[in-house]
Motif scaffolding. Structure first.
Motif, PDB file in Angstrom:
ATOM      1  N   PHE A  89      38.481 -18.438 -16.750  1.00 20.47           N
ATOM      2  CA  PHE A  89      37.101 -18.119 -17.084  1.00 20.47           C
ATOM      3  C   PHE A  89      37.121 -16.849 -17.941  1.00 20.47           C
ATOM      4  N   ILE A  90      36.447 -16.866 -19.123  1.00 22.74           N
ATOM      5  CA  ILE A  90      36.636 -15.766 -20.087  1.00 22.74           C
ATOM      6  C   ILE A  90      35.345 -15.048 -20.523  1.00 22.74           C
ATOM      7  N   PRO A  91      34.553 -14.452 -19.657  1.00 25.16           N
ATOM      8  CA  PRO A  91      34.639 -14.589 -18.209  1.00 25.16           C
ATOM      9  C   PRO A  91      33.684 -15.627 -17.643  1.00 25.16           C
ATOM     10  N   MET A 147      39.256  -2.285 -10.079  1.00 27.34           N
ATOM     11  CA  MET A 147      40.273  -2.158 -11.122  1.00 27.34           C
ATOM     12  C   MET A 147      40.011  -0.957 -12.040  1.00 27.34           C
ATOM     13  N   LYS A 148      39.019  -0.146 -11.644  1.00 27.86           N
ATOM     14  CA  LYS A 148      38.681   1.085 -12.384  1.00 27.86           C
ATOM     15  C   LYS A 148      38.095   0.776 -13.762  1.00 27.86           C
ATOM     16  N   LEU A 149      37.440  -0.384 -13.871  1.00 29.38           N
ATOM     17  CA  LEU A 149      36.794  -0.772 -15.122  1.00 29.38           C
ATOM     18  C   LEU A 149      35.301  -0.466 -15.102  1.00 29.38           C
ATOM     19  N   GLY A 150      34.801  -0.037 -13.944  1.00 28.04           N
ATOM     20  CA  GLY A 150      33.388   0.290 -13.819  1.00 28.04           C
ATOM     21  C   GLY A 150      32.519  -0.947 -13.709  1.00 28.04           C
ATOM     22  N   ASP A 151      31.286  -0.827 -14.179  1.00 28.07           N
ATOM     23  CA  ASP A 151      30.349  -1.943 -14.168  1.00 28.07           C
ATOM     24  C   ASP A 151      30.729  -2.909 -15.287  1.00 28.07           C
ATOM     25  N   VAL A 152      31.208  -4.102 -14.924  1.00 26.93           N
ATOM     26  CA  VAL A 152      31.693  -5.056 -15.925  1.00 26.93           C
ATOM     27  C   VAL A 152      30.679  -6.167 -16.198  1.00 26.93           C
ATOM     28  N   SER A 153      29.445  -5.974 -15.744  1.00 22.40           N
ATOM     29  CA  SER A 153      28.439  -7.025 -15.910  1.00 22.40           C
ATOM     30  C   SER A 153      28.179  -7.349 -17.377  1.00 22.40           C
ATOM     31  N   GLN A 154      28.386  -6.365 -18.255  1.00 24.23           N
ATOM     32  CA  GLN A 154      28.191  -6.590 -19.690  1.00 24.23           C
ATOM     33  C   GLN A 154      29.517  -6.581 -20.443  1.00 24.23           C
ATOM     34  N   GLN A 155      30.633  -6.660 -19.711  1.00 23.59           N
ATOM     35  CA  GLN A 155      31.951  -6.660 -20.332  1.00 23.59           C
ATOM     36  C   GLN A 155      32.584  -8.043 -20.248  1.00 23.59           C
ATOM     37  N   THR A 156      33.544  -8.289 -21.121  1.00 25.04           N
ATOM     38  CA  THR A 156      34.248  -9.577 -21.126  1.00 25.04           C
ATOM     39  C   THR A 156      35.538  -9.528 -20.306  1.00 25.04           C
ATOM     40  N   ASP A 188      47.834  -0.660 -37.592  1.00 22.79           N
ATOM     41  CA  ASP A 188      46.851  -0.547 -36.516  1.00 22.79           C
ATOM     42  C   ASP A 188      45.970  -1.788 -36.556  1.00 22.79           C
ATOM     43  N   TYR A 189      45.713  -2.339 -35.388  1.00 27.09           N
ATOM     44  CA  TYR A 189      44.888  -3.549 -35.258  1.00 27.09           C
ATOM     45  C   TYR A 189      43.811  -3.287 -34.211  1.00 27.09           C
ATOM     46  N   LEU A 190      42.567  -3.299 -34.651  1.00 26.58           N
ATOM     47  CA  LEU A 190      41.429  -3.166 -33.742  1.00 26.58           C
ATOM     48  C   LEU A 190      40.778  -4.529 -33.604  1.00 26.58           C
ATOM     49  N   PHE A 191      40.635  -4.985 -32.364  1.00 26.76           N
ATOM     50  CA  PHE A 191      40.022  -6.286 -32.103  1.00 26.76           C
ATOM     51  C   PHE A 191      38.561  -6.096 -31.709  1.00 26.76           C
ATOM     52  N   LEU A 192      37.692  -6.878 -32.337  1.00 27.23           N
ATOM     53  CA  LEU A 192      36.270  -6.864 -32.025  1.00 27.23           C
ATOM     54  C   LEU A 192      35.860  -8.251 -31.537  1.00 27.23           C
ATOM     55  N   GLN A 193      35.339  -8.317 -30.324  1.00 26.51           N
ATOM     56  CA  GLN A 193      34.835  -9.586 -29.788  1.00 26.51           C
ATOM     57  C   GLN A 193      33.316  -9.593 -29.933  1.00 26.51           C
ATOM     58  N   VAL A 194      32.810 -10.512 -30.750  1.00 29.31           N
ATOM     59  CA  VAL A 194      31.367 -10.689 -30.844  1.00 29.31           C
ATOM     60  C   VAL A 194      30.928 -11.478 -29.612  1.00 29.31           C
ATOM     61  N   VAL A 195      30.030 -10.892 -28.826  1.00 28.34           N
ATOM     62  CA  VAL A 195      29.561 -11.543 -27.605  1.00 28.34           C
ATOM     63  C   VAL A 195      28.470 -12.526 -28.006  1.00 28.34           C
ATOM     64  N   VAL A 196      28.801 -13.808 -27.931  1.00 25.40           N
ATOM     65  CA  VAL A 196      27.922 -14.863 -28.438  1.00 25.40           C
ATOM     66  C   VAL A 196      26.581 -14.851 -27.707  1.00 25.40           C
ATOM     67  N   GLY A 197      25.512 -14.853 -28.496  1.00 21.10           N
ATOM     68  CA  GLY A 197      24.168 -14.898 -27.939  1.00 21.10           C
ATOM     69  C   GLY A 197      23.626 -13.548 -27.516  1.00 21.10           C
ATOM     70  N   LYS A 198      24.427 -12.503 -27.613  1.00 18.21           N
ATOM     71  CA  LYS A 198      23.996 -11.173 -27.178  1.00 18.21           C
ATOM     72  C   LYS A 198      23.781 -10.204 -28.340  1.00 18.21           C
ATOM     73  N   GLY A 199      24.339 -10.529 -29.492  1.00 16.16           N
ATOM     74  CA  GLY A 199      24.198  -9.628 -30.631  1.00 16.16           C
ATOM     75  C   GLY A 199      24.905  -8.307 -30.425  1.00 16.16           C
ATOM     76  N   THR A 200      26.006  -8.326 -29.670  1.00 15.96           N
ATOM     77  CA  THR A 200      26.768  -7.106 -29.405  1.00 15.96           C
ATOM     78  C   THR A 200      28.246  -7.356 -29.660  1.00 15.96           C
ATOM     79  N   ILE A 201      28.996  -6.250 -29.726  1.00 22.78           N
ATOM     80  CA  ILE A 201      30.440  -6.314 -29.928  1.00 22.78           C
ATOM     81  C   ILE A 201      31.133  -5.591 -28.788  1.00 22.78           C
ATOM     82  N   SER A 202      32.203  -6.190 -28.283  1.00 22.18           N
ATOM     83  CA  SER A 202      33.006  -5.575 -27.227  1.00 22.18           C
ATOM     84  C   SER A 202      34.367  -5.176 -27.785  1.00 22.18           C
ATOM     85  N   THR A 203      34.799  -3.954 -27.446  1.00 20.47           N
ATOM     86  CA  THR A 203      36.141  -3.491 -27.827  1.00 20.47           C
ATOM     87  C   THR A 203      36.980  -3.193 -26.592  1.00 20.47           C
TER      88      THR A 203
END
Length: 358
Positions: A272-274, A242-251, A78-93
């Protein structure tokens, strides 16, 4: 007193990140994320420089893999990827990373999570973020990971041993379907787009529709504030469609500007990422973009150049090209993707203990 956690750092494809054995991290998601952020950022919570941690200060070098033996039948890891959102102090999965995936099997062997075979070790890896499966083959002569070799990945210095990644279940991995809006083409704010998910949710647009050639440098594109505002406005609406909802805080979704090929590839791209422009193109983004070439009436029509019946799709990007091998067929006019293959490389950079500030 500082707390220490065993880790390894890998360059996987054109990304770089920290790799952890899941057993060395808290099972609770909130506590796990706090620990990972402390490893990457140190005491500087949200510091874009990540000066007090092991992060690299960019989205491509602020990545984390959490690896464990899989509990799913027929799957090895099993591989779980965690993206640290630079400058935000948060993690996106909400997304995954195919470049970091290239380091998962080497890490698992080096960490003793899985036993290597001779001369090649193959494992099925569950991408926990999306539920997709990737079959990875790694060169392990005499049961040891081989890092040196002749495989070249554009955007990465030097050469290394090839790591073969065959994605088996990526169609609609995040959005549920290959074409999340149900259409090959949609219009947002007067711009034609194609929304697709074959492992990575991507919104494609013609560079020319944004008054661009498509050959602009990363620096020129990132300095164009009106362009970035236009793209973000489209991305936010596309996320809802795309049924992803509010992506303003998503990558996700990522944005891909496509244009005519310049160097013998299928298409030229700028990703653009993003909100920043990729130096190259992500693995699963490339898979989704290549797949779009096969969809009639998508925005790639008239731009993508390839021979009928081919299964190899070289996608041009700022650092060179990325070739995707698609095993596909059509039934009743519908595109079926059976397997998406890529070649990556990885290298172990460091290992030891990372110290978490108290």
């Amino acid at each position: 007193m500082q707390k220490s956690i065993p880790y390894m750092q890998y360059r996987g494809g054109s990304s770089k990140g920290l790799f952890f054995n899941a057993s060395d991290l808290p099972a609770d998601e909130t506590e796990r994320n706090k620990m990972v952020l402390a490893a990457m950022e140190g005491a500087g919570h949200g510091d874009p420089r990540q000066i007090d941690g092991l992060g690299g200060g960019t989205s491509l070098t602020s990545k984390v893999a959490v690896v464990s033996i899989s509990k799913s039948p027929g799957v090895d890891l099993d591989y779980l990827f965690l993206q640290v959102v630079v400058g935000k102090g948060t993690i996106s999965t909400t997304q995954t990373c195919g470049n970091i995936l290239a380091g998962v099997l080497p890490f698992a062997v080096e960490a003793g999570i899985i036993k290597a075979q001779h001369p090649v070790t193959t494992a099925k890896i569950n991408i926990a973020n999306t539920g997709g499966i990737c079959e990875v083959s790694l060169q392990t002569p005499n049961g040891e990971v081989q890092y040196s070799g002749n495989a070249k990945v554009d955007g990465v210095p030097g050469t290394a041993a090839p790591i073969i990644c065959n994605y088996l279940e990526t169609v609609g991995a995040t959005c549920g379907t290959l074409l999340p809006t149900g259409n090959a083409k949609d219009i947002i704010n007067g711009v034609a787009i194609t929304c697709i998910d074959n492992g990575m949710p991507v919104v494609l647009m013609k560079a020319s529709d944004l008054n661009l050639t498509g050959n602009e440098t990363k620096e020129v594109l990132e300095a164009n504030k009106p362009l970035k505002q236009t793209i973000e406005a489209i991305r936010l609406q596309a996320g809802l469609m795309m049924k992803l909802g509010d992506v303003s805080q998503q990558t996700i979704p990522k944005i891909c500007l496509v244009s005519l090929p310049q160097n013998g590839g299928v298409m030229n791209t700028r990703m653009f990422i993003p909100h920043v422009v990729h130096d190259a193109i992500g693995v699963l983004a490339a898979v989704s973009v290549a797949t779009a070439c096969l969809i009639p009436k998508s925005v790639t029509e008239g731009i993508a150049h390839f021979e009928k019946g081919t299964h190899f799709f070289p996608i041009e990007h700022p650092s060179g090209e990325f070739t995707v091998n698609l095993d596909f067929d059509f039934s009743d006019g519908n595109l079926n993707i059976n397997r998406s293959g890529v070649i990556r490389t990885a290298r172990l950079l460091s290992k030891g203990d990372v110290f978490i500030p108290s």
